[in-house]
Design a protein around this motif. Structure first.
Motif, mmCIF file in Angstrom:
data_model
loop_
_atom_site.group_PDB
_atom_site.id
_atom_site.type_symbol
_atom_site.label_atom_id
_atom_site.label_comp_id
_atom_site.label_asym_id
_atom_site.label_seq_id
_atom_site.Cartn_x
_atom_site.Cartn_y
_atom_site.Cartn_z
ATOM 1 N N GLU A 144 0.801 -1.226 0.000
ATOM 2 C CA GLU A 144 0.000 0.000 0.000
ATOM 3 C C GLU A 144 0.834 1.276 0.000
ATOM 4 O O GLU A 144 0.324 2.351 -0.319
ATOM 5 C CB GLU A 144 -0.903 0.044 1.258
ATOM 6 N N ASP A 146 3.811 4.052 -0.909
ATOM 7 C CA ASP A 146 4.264 4.579 -2.192
ATOM 8 C C ASP A 146 5.426 3.720 -2.702
ATOM 9 O O ASP A 146 6.394 3.490 -1.973
ATOM 10 C CB ASP A 146 4.713 6.031 -1.997
ATOM 11 N N ARG A 148 7.841 4.250 -4.668
ATOM 12 C CA ARG A 148 9.165 4.913 -4.674
ATOM 13 C C ARG A 148 9.764 4.909 -3.272
ATOM 14 O O ARG A 148 10.954 4.674 -3.071
ATOM 15 C CB ARG A 148 9.026 6.360 -5.162
ATOM 16 N N SER A 149 8.904 5.161 -2.281
ATOM 17 C CA SER A 149 9.372 5.177 -0.895
ATOM 18 C C SER A 149 9.814 3.781 -0.472
ATOM 19 O O SER A 149 10.868 3.604 0.159
ATOM 20 C CB SER A 149 8.241 5.689 0.006
ATOM 21 N N ALA A 152 13.119 2.987 -2.064
ATOM 22 C CA ALA A 152 14.216 3.731 -1.436
ATOM 23 C C ALA A 152 14.604 3.101 -0.103
ATOM 24 O O ALA A 152 15.795 3.008 0.237
ATOM 25 C CB ALA A 152 13.807 5.196 -1.235
ATOM 26 N N SER A 153 13.605 2.645 0.660
ATOM 27 C CA SER A 153 13.902 1.987 1.941
ATOM 28 C C SER A 153 14.659 0.685 1.717
ATOM 29 O O SER A 153 15.626 0.389 2.425
ATOM 30 C CB SER A 153 12.602 1.691 2.705
ATOM 31 N N PHE A 156 18.180 1.390 0.863
ATOM 32 C CA PHE A 156 18.948 1.807 2.046
ATOM 33 C C PHE A 156 19.379 0.580 2.849
ATOM 34 O O PHE A 156 20.538 0.471 3.268
ATOM 35 C CB PHE A 156 18.099 2.749 2.916
#
Lengths: 172, 172
Positions: A144, A146, A148-149, A152-153, A156
């Motif tokens: 659910e 985003d 892109r987020s 990115a996580s 990382f």
């Protein structure tokens, strides 16, 4: 009613650690960086999670933290109690016994009805927290959040995780 | 998670005021005496209940406090929110956006899943508190409490309540 700010940090860190590969670890410094937190501030909460056996701490230069058990076996309640303590939010001071209304101690053997009602509501709160597994949080983020987020996580974690040469694999 | 000590005092005072006759009042000093509390400490919480329109404050030499509405129309949630404030216990600091993992702001329009799960549990807590009316607390005390304690409380109210010469009767 207030929860300490550490709860948010603790849940985010545990969710991040659910994403490391195998028995890899992440350092507290990396997690502090990920969330823009002071490493010393975060250390306190990572220690609380370790004491509660939600995380385990691996010593040495490639050490760090990892989940002590599978994300399916960790609930939000486990994390909240680790950080906030197990005491009820409502602390009954037995003020019913403090003033001139007080009578013989035998009259107060039964808990005060106000205390009982407040603790019943807390049980509902804790039951709701116990229903949410750390694995649910991660799965919801993947499904659910985003994309892109989420990517990115993951990147990382990929950059900062520390593979271990030996030791038991994480039980997931 | 912690609730302030004022919650216990506030609920006890409201329950005591549910027992006054008609539109009578009780002074803050009498309620402070009943529960062995400092009058100035209690005043703060009586003011919070008055601001929240759970109590009304009657000025003058025979003044004091009384319920602003029937005990059936006051819940534990009303009292807890009056004393503790209406903010959620879990304060999301959006730490997901603080570190280098942060991407474009458009990725964070949707609330963080951790925040959503924590708030869902708080809704369960508040719903449980909202189910308990002040009149339930009083009725349980009358039915289940120690009869000597209940009689002593009633006698205290009888001695300290202040009948009003005029003004609207309490709507019970």
């Amino acid at each position: 009613m207030k929860l300490g700010e550490g709860v948010e940090a603790a849940i985010h860190c545990a969710a991040m650690l659910a994403g490391v590969d195998g028995n890899s670890t992440m350092s507290g410094a990396a997690m502090a960086e990920a969330f823009g937190l002071s490493p010393s501030y975060l250390l306190k909460h990572l220690n609380q999670l370790t004491t509660a056996r939600i995380l385990e701490s691996v010593p040495g230069p490639a050490g760090g933290y990892r989940l002590a058990r599978a994300a399916e076996q960790i609930t939000l309640l486990d994390i909240v109690l680790a950080v906030e303590g197990r005491e009820p939010a409502f602390r009954c001071g037995e003020i019913r016994q403090r003033g001139p209304v007080k009578i013989d101690a035998s009259a107060y053997v039964k808990p005060c009805g106000i205390n009982a009602a407040m603790l019943k509501a807390e049980r509902a709160y804790r039951a709701a927290l116990a229903e949410v597994k750390l694995s649910d949080i991660v799965a919801d983020y993947a499904a659910e959040g985003d994309p892109r987020s989420f990517a990115a996580s993951c990147a990382f974690v990929e950059r900062h995780q520390r593979p271990q040469k030996s030791g038991p694999p994480k039980q997931i």
